[in-house]
Design an enzyme around this catalytic site. Structure first.
Site, PDB file in Angstrom:
ATOM      1  N   LYS A  52       0.843  -1.202   0.000  1.00 46.02           N
ATOM      2  CA  LYS A  52       0.000   0.000   0.000  1.00 46.02           C
ATOM      3  C   LYS A  52       0.878   1.251   0.000  1.00 46.02           C
ATOM      4  CE  LYS A  52      -0.411   0.046   5.052  1.00 46.02           C
ATOM      5  NZ  LYS A  52      -1.318   0.124   6.207  1.00 46.02           N
ATOM      6  N   ARG A 155     -10.212   0.457  15.416  1.00 45.73           N
ATOM      7  CA  ARG A 155     -10.061   1.045  14.096  1.00 45.73           C
ATOM      8  C   ARG A 155     -10.986   0.251  13.184  1.00 45.73           C
ATOM      9  NH1 ARG A 155      -4.164   1.579  11.259  1.00 45.73           N
ATOM     10  NH2 ARG A 155      -4.657  -0.584  10.801  1.00 45.73           N
ATOM     11  N   TYR A 277      15.061  30.826   7.237  1.00 40.16           N
ATOM     12  CA  TYR A 277      13.857  31.583   7.577  1.00 40.16           C
ATOM     13  C   TYR A 277      13.739  31.804   9.083  1.00 40.16           C
ATOM     14  CZ  TYR A 277      11.626  31.357   2.961  1.00 40.16           C
ATOM     15  OH  TYR A 277      11.302  31.523   1.642  1.00 40.16           O
ATOM     16  N   MET A 330      11.300  25.034   1.441  1.00 42.94           N
ATOM     17  CA  MET A 330      10.529  24.188   0.538  1.00 42.94           C
ATOM     18  C   MET A 330      11.425  23.383  -0.407  1.00 42.94           C
ATOM     19  SD  MET A 330       7.588  25.253  -2.221  1.00 42.94           S
ATOM     20  CE  MET A 330       6.442  25.826  -0.963  1.00 42.94           C
TER      21      MET A 330
END
Length: 387
Positions: A52, A155, A277, A330
């Site tokens: 998956k 779940r 940043y 980024m």
């Protein structure tokens, strides 16, 4: 110091421009990890492959083909679309008889797609079971599925009372086409957790109610618990991809992914200057800084930043550790190469691999190796090794 593997093949055409990041994926290690798991279970216990989330970010098509070539015949995906992709890959590889189970249940309207692509849904509610049985009756024959019973995770899965009520309806079990009953361990990565024993006891009770069905409980970590957890089929996922078995401990599995990023600039960094940043990292000394063309848009999470005196992640260059400095952007991050005088523009820095285990990377990001692997983006140059 281990040398990262040399890639032997690349999906990029020869005319493609170079990419600043390289992700080398060792399919031979995936196969070796499945064999390692097979050595933990008794003869006759099937070792499936969980592919998956695009094979945990490694590549579902490539992983499924490699595992099928090594004899794997049962696969698990999360969604119907994933199953369709894996089925096409296995059919093309001549492995049409492989079983593919879809873990996330029966999505209304997906019945025809499931049967067209020979996919078996994992059913976890009375409504799903009734709908799937009705679909089989309309087609004139039961269609394969698995039944998931919740044994303590709260779940996906039948509640225990619903599972007992289903067992009292052998006609409905037969109409559902069920071939497998399964549950999922919540705390197997903590071997001493009391919920493991409780889930085993409950699943053993449920398994006895469905004597005609094969049974499966163990995920990756469950394989390494007591063999009583193995039943008829084990479902390794992250262990195939080099992930951790016991929380907080080094993985015994072979690493699969090696991530490298190219240095696009080397610059001087002076004591007292800030990096990145927010100006959250101030240099304590004069040094050399290398700017790498990789960032959180590539799935290298911002949480591995160094800021406010908190150390972040690291890379390895020419056998030396190079710490991340400042916030990850980024598309870029910065490492301190002051202790690596031979560092030059164009060098590749290892960020995940044999010298920077993925469990260490996950810890620096405040997460787990599952999330690191499945976050790796599509901008990398992807190279697959057969062994």
């Amino acid at each position: 110091m281990t040398t990262p593997p040399d890639p032997v093949s690349s999906p990029l055409p020869s005319s493609a421009p170079p990419r600043p990041t390289r992700l080398t994926l060792d399919l031979g290690a995936v196969v070796a990890n499945r064999r390692r798991i097979a050595a933990e279970v008794a003869a006759g216990v099937e070792v499936a492959g969980v592919v998956k989330a695009d094979g945990y970010g490694v590549g579902a098509v490539e992983v499924a083909r490699a595992l099928a070539a090594d004899g794997c015949r049962t696969f698990f995906v999360a969604h119907v679309g994933e199953g369709i992709t894996v089925r096409a890959a296995l059919d093309a590889a001549g492995v049409a008889a492989a079983r593919i189970f879809v873990l996330n249940g029966l999505l209304a309207g997906s019945e025809s797609a499931l049967t067209a692509h020979r996919l078996a849904p994992v059913l976890g509610s009375p409504e799903e079971i009734a709908d799937w049985a009705a679909f089989g009756r309309a087609r004139g024959a039961p269609q394969p599925c698995a039944i998931h019973v919740d044994t303590g995770m709260n779940r996906h899965g039948l509640e225990l009372d619903a599972a007992r009520a289903l067992a009292a309806r052998p006609d409905l079990v037969a109409a559902s086409g069920a071939t497998l009953v399964m549950s999922h361990l919540a705390c197997a990565d903590e071997p001493g957790h009391p919920l493991n024993a409780r889930q085993l006891a409950l699943f053993s009770e449920i398994r006895a109610l469905f004597p005609r069905l094969a049974a499966s409980l163990a995920n990756s970590a469950g394989v390494f618990l007591d063999p009583a957890h193995h039943f008829d089929l084990v479902r390794p996922g992250v262990a195939l991809y080099g992930g951790a078995i016991v929380s907080g401990e080094a993985s015994p599995m072979r690493p699969v992914a090696t991530l490298e990023a190219r240095i696009v600039q080397i610059r001087r960094g002076r004591a007292g200057e800030c990096v990145g940043y927010g100006a959250r990292e101030t240099l304590a000394r004069d040094t050399r800084l290398a700017v790498l063309s990789v960032g959180y848009a590539d799935g290298f999470h911002r949480a591995a930043s160094s800021a406010d005196g908190r150390p972040g992640g690291r890379g390895v260059l020419h056998g030396r550790s190079v710490p991340i400095v400042g916030r990850i952007s980024m598309d870029l991050l910065v490492v301190d190469v002051g202790e690596v005088p031979q560092a030059v523009r164009g060098d590749m820095v290892e960020l995940i691999g044999p010298n920077v285990p993925i469990q260490e990377v996950a810890a620096a990001m405040g997460t787990i190796d599952y999330e690191v692997l499945t976050s790796l983006g599509r901008r990398y140059e992807r190279n697959y090794r057969a062994g």
